[in-house]
Design an enzyme around this catalytic site. Structure first.
Site, mmCIF file in Angstrom:
data_model
loop_
_atom_site.group_PDB
_atom_site.id
_atom_site.type_symbol
_atom_site.label_atom_id
_atom_site.label_comp_id
_atom_site.label_asym_id
_atom_site.label_seq_id
_atom_site.Cartn_x
_atom_site.Cartn_y
_atom_site.Cartn_z
ATOM 1 N N LYS A 5 -6.808 41.466 35.471
ATOM 2 C CA LYS A 5 -5.946 40.461 34.833
ATOM 3 C C LYS A 5 -6.398 39.047 35.183
ATOM 4 O O LYS A 5 -6.172 38.119 34.410
ATOM 5 C CB LYS A 5 -4.482 40.674 35.223
ATOM 6 C CG LYS A 5 -3.862 41.875 34.518
ATOM 7 C CD LYS A 5 -2.354 41.894 34.653
ATOM 8 C CE LYS A 5 -1.752 43.083 33.931
ATOM 9 N NZ LYS A 5 -0.310 43.221 34.216
ATOM 10 N N LYS A 24 -9.096 53.414 24.406
ATOM 11 C CA LYS A 24 -7.695 53.803 24.453
ATOM 12 C C LYS A 24 -6.924 53.142 23.311
ATOM 13 O O LYS A 24 -7.251 52.016 22.932
ATOM 14 C CB LYS A 24 -7.118 53.326 25.797
ATOM 15 C CG LYS A 24 -6.172 54.302 26.457
ATOM 16 C CD LYS A 24 -5.768 53.812 27.824
ATOM 17 C CE LYS A 24 -4.282 53.507 27.834
ATOM 18 N NZ LYS A 24 -3.769 53.182 29.164
ATOM 19 N N LYS A 75 -2.021 48.267 21.736
ATOM 20 C CA LYS A 75 -1.323 47.376 20.811
ATOM 21 C C LYS A 75 -2.033 46.034 20.696
ATOM 22 O O LYS A 75 -1.780 45.273 19.778
ATOM 23 C CB LYS A 75 0.109 47.152 21.285
ATOM 24 C CG LYS A 75 0.166 46.412 22.608
ATOM 25 C CD LYS A 75 1.562 46.192 23.110
ATOM 26 C CE LYS A 75 1.476 45.552 24.474
ATOM 27 N NZ LYS A 75 2.597 45.824 25.336
#
Ligand code: TRP
Length: 358
Positions: free
Chosen positions: A138, A220, A223
């Protein structure tokens, strides 16, 4: 992890064990999990997380939180965060997470989460947070906002879990490292002060099928994929769902057969079909033996739409009833708050803070 631990006052440590002594009944294992209200959920989330949470309801005492404080570690639009929190609760309830059968609450409604984080921060070292895989990832993907919360994320997660004396924490494989640090902190605190926390175990679901992108089955389903045809949103209409499956990338072969290495697209569709219908992969293969890809893909799309349609409609119905959701949150926060407070005051006492008068 469920044996009765006692300190020198002979006080039973494990709140679960106290209940057990009172009722004389073997108690069910306690399970805690949380999800971040950070936007649209995909079919992958439904299959990987929501369905699991629902199945665990019958077997365990479940405490489920919407981890809104965690969501703040990456920049949020306040109105979106508020909307997403309601929408996620509605989606979970619509999917069968019955708030009568578990404790369902919003993390920020129970102040003990933030309070215990402070205490745990005093026994956590920067080095152990800096080497967390998710923090490193992140920090790269949000390079303009590497804030202290992002680094402290696992400590807040440890607080979530330890406040409730959870035995088990169902999570995806990406969160396993955070459960490890939770265990380390629990053991460290217990060693430094005295037995206080139950050391939880991760619970990686057996049926944790990994759902891949419909456009690139090596990735994967996500969204945040720039191509919306790559994922099924739990908000997609029946037509959209079927269209996306009809367009799913497969291969130039013609047989519907499970082979992850050579036929990743077809294998992903077979996995989805199998999980959604409850049929085995073998049964699904047999069903489509000799059939064309087109027919197979449409059948998968229809099976998925049959599941997603009623959930989406129920979600939208629940979402219109804010008063109902606020009431679910209120009840959830009351139950969770009671348990959390008990643990927090024990912790405050253990570390030597003067007890506040009630
Ligand atoms: N970090 C988890 C995730 O993104 C969500 C979460 C927050 C959580 N607190 C938790 C999961 C405690 C399990 C237990 O998936």
């Amino acid at each position: 992890m469920t044996e009765i631990l006692s300190n020198k006052d002979g006080e039973a440590e494990n709140p679960n064990a106290v209940e057990q002594m009172k009722t004389g009944q073997a108690r069910r294992k306690r399970l805690f999990s949380a999800v971040q209200p950070s936007g649209t959920l995909t079919l992958g989330n439904y299959i990987g997380a929501i369905r699991n949470w629902r199945m665990l309801l019958d077997e365990y005492d479940c405490i489920y939180a919407l981890a809104d404080l965690h969501t703040l570690t990456v920049r949020q639009n306040p109105a979106d965060l508020r909307r997403n929190t309601y929408a996620l609760a509605a989606l979970y309830i619509a999917s069968g997470i019955d708030p009568e059968k578990c404790v369902l609450f919003v993390q920020s409604h129970v102040s003990a989460h933030a309070e215990l984080s402070w205490i745990l921060n005093t026994i956590t070292y920067p080095g152990e947070l800096q080497r967390m895989t998710q923090f490193k990832d992140k920090s790269r993907s949000h390079a303009d906002n590497v804030n202290m919360g992002l680094m402290d994320y696992p400590v807040l997660m440890a607080s979530d879990i330890l406040l409730y004396g959870a035995d088990l924490v169902p999570v995806g494989a990406d969160q396993k490292q955070h459960i490890e640090i939770t265990r380390d902190l629990a053991i460290r605190f217990n060693g430094r002060y005295s037995d206080t926390f139950i050391v939880p175990e991760p619970y990686i679901a057996k049926s944790g099928a990994k759902i891949m992108s419909l456009q690139d089955p090596s990735k994967k389903m996500s969204k945040s994929d720039p191509n919306p045809a790559a994922f099924i949103s739990m908000d997609d209409s029946r037509d959209t769902i079927i269209k996306k499956f009809r367009r799913a990338v497969t291969d130039s072969d013609t047989t519907v057969r499970y082979d992850e290495e050579h036929k990743p697209g077809v294998s992903n569709l077979l996995t989805i079909y199998s999980v959604i219908t409850g049929k085995s992969i073998g049964e699904a293969e047999a069903e489509f033996c000799g059939k064309m890809y087109g027919e197979f893909k449409t059948a998968v799309g229809e099976a998925v739409a049959d599941v997603v349609d009623p959930i989406r409609e129920e979600k939208n119905r629940i979402l219109k009833d804010k008063a109902y959701l606020d009431n679910v949150f209120k009840n959830g926060a009351e139950s969770a708050g009671r348990m959390a407070k008990r643990t927090l005051s024990k912790v405050y006492k253990r570390v030597g803070l003067v007890q506040a008068m009630p």
